[in-house]
Scaffold this active site. Structure first.
Site, PDB file in Angstrom:
ATOM      1  N   ARG A   1      22.762 -22.841  19.570  1.00  0.00           N
ATOM      2  CA  ARG A   1      23.369 -24.139  19.302  1.00  0.00           C
ATOM      3  C   ARG A   1      24.786 -24.015  18.762  1.00  0.00           C
ATOM      4  O   ARG A   1      25.175 -22.996  18.192  1.00  0.00           O
ATOM      5  CB  ARG A   1      22.520 -24.925  18.310  1.00  0.00           C
TER       6      ARG A   1
ATOM      7  N   CYS B   1      22.939 -18.485  18.437  1.00  0.00           N
ATOM      8  CA  CYS B   1      22.729 -18.180  19.850  1.00  0.00           C
ATOM      9  C   CYS B   1      22.134 -19.356  20.604  1.00  0.00           C
ATOM     10  O   CYS B   1      22.137 -19.364  21.835  1.00  0.00           O
ATOM     11  CB  CYS B   1      21.834 -16.952  20.000  1.00  0.00           C
TER      12      CYS B   1
ATOM     13  N   GLU C   1      11.308 -20.021  13.853  1.00  0.00           N
ATOM     14  CA  GLU C   1      12.013 -18.750  13.710  1.00  0.00           C
ATOM     15  C   GLU C   1      12.700 -18.685  12.346  1.00  0.00           C
ATOM     16  O   GLU C   1      13.168 -19.678  11.816  1.00  0.00           O
ATOM     17  CB  GLU C   1      13.029 -18.566  14.839  1.00  0.00           C
ATOM     18  N   GLY C   2      12.748 -17.482  11.793  1.00  0.00           N
ATOM     19  CA  GLY C   2      13.200 -17.329  10.412  1.00  0.00           C
ATOM     20  C   GLY C   2      14.693 -17.171  10.224  1.00  0.00           C
ATOM     21  O   GLY C   2      15.209 -17.435   9.134  1.00  0.00           O
TER      22      GLY C   2
ATOM     23  N   GLY D   1      24.549  -6.080  13.120  1.00  0.00           N
ATOM     24  CA  GLY D   1      24.545  -7.345  12.384  1.00  0.00           C
ATOM     25  C   GLY D   1      23.153  -7.797  11.994  1.00  0.00           C
ATOM     26  O   GLY D   1      22.210  -7.006  11.914  1.00  0.00           O
TER      27      GLY D   1
ATOM     28  N   TYR E   1      20.838  -9.534  13.507  1.00  0.00           N
ATOM     29  CA  TYR E   1      19.755  -9.336  14.454  1.00  0.00           C
ATOM     30  C   TYR E   1      19.398  -7.862  14.585  1.00  0.00           C
ATOM     31  O   TYR E   1      18.275  -7.525  14.958  1.00  0.00           O
ATOM     32  CB  TYR E   1      20.121  -9.903  15.826  1.00  0.00           C
ATOM     33  N   ALA E   2      20.346  -6.978  14.302  1.00  0.00           N
ATOM     34  CA  ALA E   2      20.056  -5.552  14.422  1.00  0.00           C
ATOM     35  C   ALA E   2      18.977  -5.136  13.432  1.00  0.00           C
ATOM     36  O   ALA E   2      18.036  -4.418  13.779  1.00  0.00           O
ATOM     37  CB  ALA E   2      21.329  -4.739  14.204  1.00  0.00           C
TER      38      ALA E   2
END
Length: 467
Positions: free
Chosen positions: A49, A47, A116-117, A193, A195-196
């Site tokens: 790059r 999201c 961020e992981g 997905g 991020y969900a």
């Protein structure tokens, strides 16, 4: 020669990143097919790059400009963007700077939210996709495997990401000012997905208990069952959108999954049912007067920006999140960058050492030297040439397995294991290949080893106008 082309939140707008991200799956194959010097390509698209890591078949000292421009044209053809626009947008790195940049990216040091992981997994999956498409090379394999190792080392040895910071958690932190009581908040999760799952975990950490899920791709029921959530079918989606206090959209869909018409349709259904709803502060109000918060974590965007024209709707998207991203924690970040730089220097130092071609050539030279000596010794008894033919056949059979294994180890990034084994078993090292021998040229061709010129160069990521 390793090359990196990069467009990120630091040098490109989210509209352009959306276009690039939406077509990323085809970009690697197109770049490899588009120019003969591009031997391999791994595309990292997230999201924040779009980056292309290229392995060029170019001797040290040769200009990579033509191949780079060819790769940029290929990306433009896939994405529908002008090559001139991409050339002025893409950052450019070569040599050791490629490793330094990828290692920093994989460690979360180049993300909107530092540390961020999610990015480490995205980098790993990018390599897996390139493998499945046949666009990776031994040198790219080694580069990406070292990136994963470095990101783990950074995570374990520094404070970067220790609190599980991510875009998901930052977006919920920004939503705090709009939420009176998370436990009373009705949330609709759109997507199933990567991020969900992270969104659901972060929501539950905040005490949210009323969460339902909808999947535009039809995978909602499976996700809902595994996470003990109610699933929202397609025919109920508009109503569920209208009923939710907070909507978190995080799908890979290339079209808007939430727009003004959908919200209006859902609100109309609620109004017809005369169903009053709660606002974010807990009050009971008519549908038309309520407030709703939509968090869009998708790239391409999942939510039409025009939803803000609907009364009471607020939109928190990636551009807003970027503006509010926290400053780096300097001590932890400095320590992480030091680890990254040392790992990148080590990557460059061992690149030539781990090139398998010299070892493969040396092994073949050793075998053919032994073969020639045996043929010469048996020549007096080999009137019809059968002994020589048999010896040459046997040498070919004996070399077959080591040649296959060399390619397998190179693809797996395990060059050192092969080099050590050859030295231990035969006492042969790469320096033994210094003289020309019969068959040495074919050995170099069969090794699938990368060009060691990637160890050269110390440039940093720069404006692509330099090329």
């Amino acid at each position: 020669m390793l090359i990196c082309l990069t467009a990120s939140h630091k040098n490109a707008g989210f509209d352009l990143l959306e276009r690039l991200s939406a077509t990323a799956d085809d970009a690697g194959r197109r770049m490899v097919a588009g120019h003969e010097a591009v031997q391999g390509a791994v595309v990292v698209a997230t999201c924040n790059r779009f980056e292309a890591y290229l392995d060029l078949d170019a001797p040290e000292g040769d200009s990579p400009v033509d191949a780079v421009h060819g790769a940029i044209r290929s990306v433009g053809e896939v994405s529908g963007l002008e090559a001139d626009e991409l050339r002025t947008t893409f950052g450019f790195a070569h040599g050791n700077a490629v490793a330094a940049h990828l290692f920093a990216v994989a460690s979360g040091l180049e993300s909107v939210v530092v540390g961020e992981g999610e990015i480490a997994g995205q980098v790993r999956r990018s390599l897996e996709r390139a493998r499945s498409e046949g666009t990776t090379t031994p040198e790219l394999e080694r580069l990406f495997q070292r990136a994963s190792q470095t990101s783990r080392k950074v995570k374990n040895r520094t404070g970067i990401g220790a609190e599980g910071r991510s875009l998901v958690r930052l977006s919920l932190e920004l939503a705090e000012s709009r939420i009176t009581d998370w436990a009373q908040t009705k949330v609709l999760l759109v997507g199933t997905g990567r991020y969900a799952g992270a969104s659901l975990a972060a929501l539950r950490d905040r005490g949210v208990v009323d969460v339902s899920v909808h999947s535009p791709s039809g995978r909602g029921a499976k996700f809902a069952a595994s996470h003990e959530l109610p699933a929202v079918p397609g025919e109920s989606f508009a109503r569920a959108v209208a009923e939710a206090d907070v909507i978190v959209a995080c799908t890979l869909a290339e079209v808007f999954v939430v727009d003004r018409a959908l919200i209006a349709a859902g609100r109309e259904q609620l109004a017809l049912d005369r169903a009053p709803v709660r606002t974010l502060d807990g009050a009971i109000v008519p549908v038309a007067d309520r407030r709703q918060l939509i968090i869009d974590l998708g790239l391409p965007r999942n939510v039409d920006p025009g939803v803000v024209e609907v009364t009471g709707v607020e939109l928190l998207d990636l551009e807003t999140i970027k503006i509010h991203a926290p400053m780096e924690e300097f001590a932890a970040t400095d320590a992480a960058r030091d680890l990254v730089q040392r790992a990148a220097r080590n990557f460059g130092d061992v690149a030539e050492e781990l090139d398998l071609a010299p070892t493969v050539v040396a092994l073949r030279k050793h075998v053919f030297d032994v073969l020639d000596a045996e043929i010469e010794r048996s020549r007096a008894h080999d009137d019809d040439g059968r002994i020589e033919s048999a010896l040459r056949h046997m040498a070919g059979v004996l070399l077959h397995t080591p040649m296959v294994r060399s390619r397998e180890h190179a693809r797996a990034g395990e060059q050192r294991a092969f080099i050590d084994a050859v030295e231990a078993l035969f006492g042969v090292t790469a320096t033994d290949a210094s003289s020309s021998v019969s068959g040495s040229s074919s050995a170099a061709g069969s090794s699938s080893a990368p060009d060691s010129s990637s160890a050269s160069g110390t440039s940093s990521v720069s404006d692509s106008r330099a090329v």
